[in-house]
Write a protein that holds these residues in place. Sequence first.
Motif, PDB file in Angstrom:
ATOM      1  N   GLU A 346      21.783  16.740 -17.016  1.00  0.00           N
ATOM      2  CA  GLU A 346      21.420  16.047 -17.835  1.00  0.00           C
ATOM      3  C   GLU A 346      20.648  16.859 -19.062  1.00  0.00           C
ATOM      4  N   HIS A 347      20.579  18.084 -18.790  1.00  0.00           N
ATOM      5  CA  HIS A 347      20.251  19.184 -19.755  1.00  0.00           C
ATOM      6  C   HIS A 347      18.623  18.569 -20.426  1.00  0.00           C
ATOM      7  N   GLN A 348      18.031  18.459 -18.941  1.00  0.00           N
ATOM      8  CA  GLN A 348      16.408  18.044 -19.189  1.00  0.00           C
ATOM      9  C   GLN A 348      15.760  18.664 -17.991  1.00  0.00           C
ATOM     10  N   ILE A 376      10.792  15.240 -24.969  1.00  0.00           N
ATOM     11  CA  ILE A 376      12.194  14.692 -25.042  1.00  0.00           C
ATOM     12  C   ILE A 376      12.777  14.623 -26.318  1.00  0.00           C
ATOM     13  N   SER A 377      12.020  15.275 -27.450  1.00  0.00           N
ATOM     14  CA  SER A 377      12.679  15.059 -28.587  1.00  0.00           C
ATOM     15  C   SER A 377      13.657  16.543 -28.639  1.00  0.00           C
ATOM     16  N   THR A 378      13.442  17.261 -27.903  1.00  0.00           N
ATOM     17  CA  THR A 378      13.929  18.772 -27.902  1.00  0.00           C
ATOM     18  C   THR A 378      15.270  18.593 -27.482  1.00  0.00           C
ATOM     19  N   ALA A 379      16.177  19.939 -27.261  1.00  0.00           N
ATOM     20  CA  ALA A 379      17.488  19.928 -26.588  1.00  0.00           C
ATOM     21  C   ALA A 379      17.550  21.159 -25.908  1.00  0.00           C
ATOM     22  N   LEU A 380      18.185  21.048 -24.598  1.00  0.00           N
ATOM     23  CA  LEU A 380      18.348  21.995 -23.644  1.00  0.00           C
ATOM     24  C   LEU A 380      19.681  22.048 -23.310  1.00  0.00           C
ATOM     25  N   ALA A 381      20.142  23.154 -22.739  1.00  0.00           N
ATOM     26  CA  ALA A 381      21.509  23.436 -22.292  1.00  0.00           C
ATOM     27  C   ALA A 381      21.602  23.883 -20.824  1.00  0.00           C
ATOM     28  N   GLN A 382      21.656  22.666 -19.950  1.00  0.00           N
ATOM     29  CA  GLN A 382      21.860  23.130 -18.577  1.00  0.00           C
ATOM     30  C   GLN A 382      20.754  23.952 -18.005  1.00  0.00           C
ATOM     31  N   PRO A 383      19.580  23.618 -17.833  1.00  0.00           N
ATOM     32  CA  PRO A 383      18.453  24.418 -17.282  1.00  0.00           C
ATOM     33  C   PRO A 383      18.744  24.629 -15.965  1.00  0.00           C
TER      34      PRO A 383
END
Length: 671
Positions: A346-348, A376-383
């Motif tokens: 979920e990239h979170q 949760i306003s940020t964006a991640l990629a597969q932590p």
Amino acid sequence: MKIILFLLCILLIAGTILFCIPSGLTHVSSVLGAVDHTTLDFPADFSWINTPEPLSFQHQLKGQVVLLDFWTYGCINCIHLIPTLDQLGHHFAGKPFVIIGVHSAKFANESSAQNVREAVLRYGINHPVIVDQDMQIWNMFNVNAWPTLILIGADGSIVASLPGEVSYDSLEKLVSQTLAQDHAAGSLASHPLVLPAQAPLSFAGGLFFPGKVLADQAGQRLFIADTGHNRIVVCSWPDRAGMAKLLAVYGDSIAGNRDGTAAEAEFDAPQGMALSPDGTILYVADTRNHLIRAIDLMKQTVTTILGTGQEVYDTTGGNAGTAQGINSPWDLAIDANNLYIAMAGEHQIWRMDLQNRQAVPIAGSGEEDLADGQGISTALAQPSGLALDGNILYFADSENSAIRGVNLQTGEVFTIVGHGLFDFGDTDGPAQSALLQHDLGVAVWNGNLLVADTYNHKLRLINLGDNQVTTFAGSGNPGTGTSGSPVQFYEPGGLSVAGNTIFVADTDNQRIVMIDATTGQWHEVAISGLSSPPAIEHGVTQTTISVPVQAVQATVNPDEPLTVTANVRLPFGTDLTPGVPISLRLTDEKGNLIGQQTISSDGQLPLHFVLNLQSPGFSGMSEQWTLAIYYVYCTSGNAGMCVPAQAAWHLNVELKTSGLGTEIHLPAPEN
């Protein structure tokens, strides 16, 4: 057919639009006209895996309904589809239906055929896979998303293109309809294409693609996620030469989600772990089950504490325990009553209250990107990796090739190294310009950060004082290193630090490595009593010979190595594929482990090992030892099947307590 299209993000990169699509949503679009089905075929010189010969639409695939799966092995959505495709293959077994993986690499490291082969083994993929050089097949079919499925009818025409994670029910219905229509049209072959299955592999250390490791110095224990064997291994704290004893195993090679005793419990590709402050509960990210499990180390039982057991795309959370669905948890960290979860799917980043078991996201919106800011306003990629240091939770943001952090007091998300989804490389220097490549692990050491820079086959050090990034260990190429030489890695997936001792889950080398951070000295961790699950061992081709009685001078001094030179026999037309790990295990007549080593094959014979012998296993001045070598041979050329094999020698040995290191030459086993 009803069309549902939901785009999470659209990235314009070099003229190619890439769709990031959440699970369960499908899009069917025709690409008729994009490909001339009368001349449809694969490039002749591309490498194939899981097939003894290259496949062709004009020959082997003629009259077959073919499902192409465009994937890249670091992509979580692609990983999610693997069980679906496996289920689909079993359902249509005996039908003229073939699944073919088209591996179109995102990262430079993923373009190597050998690395793709390792990924195919790691994820248990049984269907044929073609390595798409320079994305030529991707471009041929106008693909623009990972993953994308393209269904091709028995007459070679394109039936549908489906980007994203497509549900099993949708695929089963579409394939069934296509088979029925092609049968009615007379274009369907009368028999299926039958290909040999890949036999399970076995390695001397008993591990199979271990993903994560957790060091418990206070409890003198080491916890290993033996991911490929679907189990958690607990062993004693290794001695200075890396020798340890097996304490417990939870789960076995059978994938499942059953709770119960250590012998009854099941996992499915477990990854990260966290230990409760009192050392009694081990929490496990049961990745492919989409669950968080709790192992009571006193009672030796396993229970499920979070997740439904199904992949759930929920970016808001708020429910508790087994009422809250989650998505591919990859790593864990713990602080008092809070369990932090790297939710790769979920990239979170999530936080679970261990008292009421309520779970909510604390970083990342669910959009796959790199964007700093608040919560949760940020964006991640597969932590995929976590490390807690006071109020800062650091995380390896793998698809961004980044190391980032979240301040647990303020909610601020920040980036230390990394620039975005398509910025990766192998560059030391200032953090703002340094580059990593799909890093999966991070740990705090001496006030700084160590990174498992997975696709660069390295450990990297980030100095948080001067913001400099340096290479700590590893050459940048896959390998193992040998005794007395610098350590090498092959896609290390996790690491854990205790004082100045670093433990590395050297995933594709099938081992755990122990490093003294102050001296750089290292050892492979050898666990006495650990072996591959019986079902795996029974699938290995074995040859055993007895060496004629001979006096062998063997030192028991760990500082004086034993050199072993051995030959194995390979069937005609096969070879030892360069880069594939080969491992040796030496035991005494009581089965005690004396030595173990993994080497990276250079494709040549004979094999050379250098072992440091361990005296506690010796019972007298004369013994019989068993020396077993685990290896894999593969067919040559641009298509290949790999066969696991094991050769063993029984040696009559005369022991001496002093003298120079000994060299043993072992003849090739007779067929």
